[in-house]
Scaffold this active site. Structure first.
Site, mmCIF file in Angstrom:
data_model
loop_
_atom_site.group_PDB
_atom_site.id
_atom_site.type_symbol
_atom_site.label_atom_id
_atom_site.label_comp_id
_atom_site.label_asym_id
_atom_site.label_seq_id
_atom_site.Cartn_x
_atom_site.Cartn_y
_atom_site.Cartn_z
ATOM 1 N N LYS A 90 0.850 -1.195 0.000
ATOM 2 C CA LYS A 90 0.000 0.000 0.000
ATOM 3 C C LYS A 90 0.885 1.244 0.000
ATOM 4 O O LYS A 90 1.945 1.249 0.635
ATOM 5 C CB LYS A 90 -0.874 -0.051 1.259
ATOM 6 N N SER B 178 -9.718 -1.064 7.211
ATOM 7 C CA SER B 178 -9.216 -0.875 5.847
ATOM 8 C C SER B 178 -8.564 -2.077 5.173
ATOM 9 O O SER B 178 -8.328 -2.037 3.970
ATOM 10 C CB SER B 178 -8.227 0.285 5.813
ATOM 11 N N SER C 236 -9.675 1.520 3.126
ATOM 12 C CA SER C 236 -8.846 2.293 2.243
ATOM 13 C C SER C 236 -7.812 1.495 1.457
ATOM 14 O O SER C 236 -7.286 1.995 0.471
ATOM 15 C CB SER C 236 -8.115 3.357 3.064
HETATM 16 N N1 GLN Z 1 -12.910 3.459 6.511
HETATM 17 C C1 GLN Z 1 -12.381 3.831 7.775
HETATM 18 C C2 GLN Z 1 -12.099 5.306 7.796
HETATM 19 O O1 GLN Z 1 -12.464 5.959 6.895
HETATM 20 C C3 GLN Z 1 -11.174 3.018 8.094
HETATM 21 C C4 GLN Z 1 -9.927 3.521 7.510
HETATM 22 C C5 GLN Z 1 -8.749 2.648 7.797
HETATM 23 O O2 GLN Z 1 -8.870 1.587 8.409
HETATM 24 N N2 GLN Z 1 -7.593 3.133 7.395
HETATM 25 O O3 GLN Z 1 -11.542 5.830 8.724
#
Ligand code: GLN
Length: 475
Positions: free
Chosen positions: A73, A172, A148
């Site tokens: 990532k 994420s 994400s």
């Molecule tokens: N979707 C969640 C957020 O927007 C989780 C993001 C993540 O785990 N990096 O914060």
């Protein structure tokens, strides 16, 4: 899958260079549409592949991950490689050092094919917040892959690479895995070093593997986990490699099903697939127990105070000086430099969260928001301590619904945040959690993947990996 490819490398059926070239061919064919990658590191990959092929030729012992194509990532630093966190503010940033996870996989001679797309600074659940455009779900390209870590999941699901690393602060790794049909593991907080990973919420962040099988996730975890002097929160690894715990038997294990995860907002199709998976666990000899995590209803609100608070503090370092400026700007004073870089470099969701976070931390509001949220976090953690006195694992759907269409939630941040309702609790409590494919629901003629989430006791990755593996091999 990793085991088979390793065998093929050893018996000469393929070579690391061939595998890397196959990866590039798939990327050439698919990635202009899927957009999993922000940077393809072809030179680095071919160099790494050559080293492995030489070792095999000389009969040297190689690691199980050696020579296999993977993706990281783009919030994980790789020396000499662009690391953007999918933000304009870091569009030109070249990492001067390796994250510990990068260094560890490099020591095992993996072949890094490239850096993958994400929501900007890992903030989001669809990759629609990437400054460089979204990734697409390979199962149905009119739908989001989740986020994400969407790019990493798409790269694995579409066979561009064998495995990938993502980061998980509120879901994420697990939510996109559920949307695209991969396995995604968020380790216990502290299991994997965060050094060299661009921080989002430092008390919540963990790096985790994204793979096609549970055993593969175990194999990757064995290589990235363990104590690191550069991350004071990191802990020792298990004694044996995690893959050794994937024995395929969970007879007698107690699995708790929390009713709080099966109520309002859960899609009927997902509920049906989930209940079938529960039946499967019964057939496999597990004892199913009703449990309660009574503070679940406050989890999302708690997360959306703690995470932005930590994010706002972490992102304060991006001032246009320390990590390089943005080429297109021409500030005349230091203040202009700060304001222009942050004003033009951060996307709208980042600005929203930085404002929320600085507000929650500001004098006068600190006690009402941040401190209160920390207290509720302690209660959420206690829910888990109590339940884990009765059961070995907790099993829930990973997400309330399958992958949604592009644009479906972009106008309403709250709707987007609800996508994490079942995943944020594991980050708040710090427990390990894995999303495993458990079936699919047919929507408009397309079978959309559904993930089931197994949460375990602190540092019991062994247990949830074995529980996930046992389900997978008996599907
Ligand atoms: N979707 C969640 C957020 O927007 C989780 C993001 C993540 O785990 N990096 O914060």
């Amino acid at each position: 899958m990793i085991r088979d490819l390793h065998e093929k490398l050893l018996n000469g059926e393929t070579s690391a260079t061939k595998l890397a070239e196959q990866s590039f061919a798939v990327i050439d064919e698919k990635d202009s549409e899927l957009h999993a990658f922000l940077t393809v590191t072809k030179e680095l990959a071919l160099e790494q592949a050559k080293v492995v092929d030489e070792k095999i030729k000389k009969g040297e012992k190689i690691d199980m991950l050696a020579g296999l194509p993977c993706a990281l990532k783009d919030n994980i630093c790789v020396t000499g490689t662009r690391t953007t966190a999918a933000s304009k503010i870091l569009a030109e940033y070249i990492a001067p050092y390796d994250a510990t996870v990068t260094a560890r996989v490099k020591e095992n001679d993996v072949v890094i094919i490239g850096k993958t797309n994400l929501d900007e600074f890992a903030c989001g659940g669809s990759t629609e917040n990437s400054a460089f455009g979204p990734s697409k779900n390979p199962v149905d390209t009119s739908r989001v892959p989740g986020g994400s870590s969407g790019g990493s999941v798409v790269a694995v699901a579409s066979d561009e690479v064998v495995w990938a690393l993502g980061t998980d602060t509120g879901g994420s790794v697990r939510q996109p895995s559920s949307f695209c049909g991969t396995v995604g593991l968020k380790p216990t907080y502290g299991r994997v070093s965060r050094y060299g990973v661009i921080a989002m919420g430092s008390s919540l962040d963990q790096v985790g593997p994204i793979t096609k099988t549970v055993e593969d996730a175990a194999i990757v975890l064995s290589r990235i986990s363990g104590r690191d002097e550069l991350d004071a929160t990191s802990a020792k690894s298990s004694e044996k490699p995690y893959e050794d715990y994937c024995v395929g038997d969970i007879a007698g294990a107690k699995i708790g099903i929390p009713s709080e995860y099966l109520g309002e907002g859960l899609d009927d199709g997902v509920a049906e697939v989930f209940m079938k998976a529960v039946e499967k666990y019964k057939e496999l000899g597990a004892e199913i127990v009703d449990v309660h995590l009574p503070h679940t209803e406050y989890a999302l609100a708690t997360y959306y105070i703690i995470m932005p608070s930590e994010l706002s503090s972490n992102l304060a370092r991006f001032d246009g000086i320390r990590y390089g400026g943005m080429k297109e700007l021409d500030p005349q004073t230091v203040l202009e430099q700060y304001l222009e870089t942050r004003g033009k470099g951060f996307g709208p969701e980042i600005k929203r969260r930085v404002m929320l976070g600085t507000y929650a931390l500001s004098a006068g509001y600190y006690d009402a928001y941040y401190k209160k949220a920390q207290k509720v976090r302690a209660l959420i953690k206690k829910d888990f301590t109590d339940v884990f006195e009765k059961v070995d694992y907790i099993f829930t759907p990973t997400t309330p619904e399958p992958a949604f269409k592009f644009g479906a939630k972009t106008d309403d941040p709250l709707k987007m945040y609800l996508s994490d309702i079942y995943t944020v609790t594991a980050n708040l409590a710090g427990v390990p959690a894995i999303s495993v494919p458990i079936g699919s629901v047919n929507v408009d003629g397309v079978d959309l993947p559904v993930g089931g989430q197994l949460m375990g006791k602190w540092f019991d990755e062994e247990g949830i990996l074995n529980a996930g593996h046992t389900f997978e091999i008996n599907k």
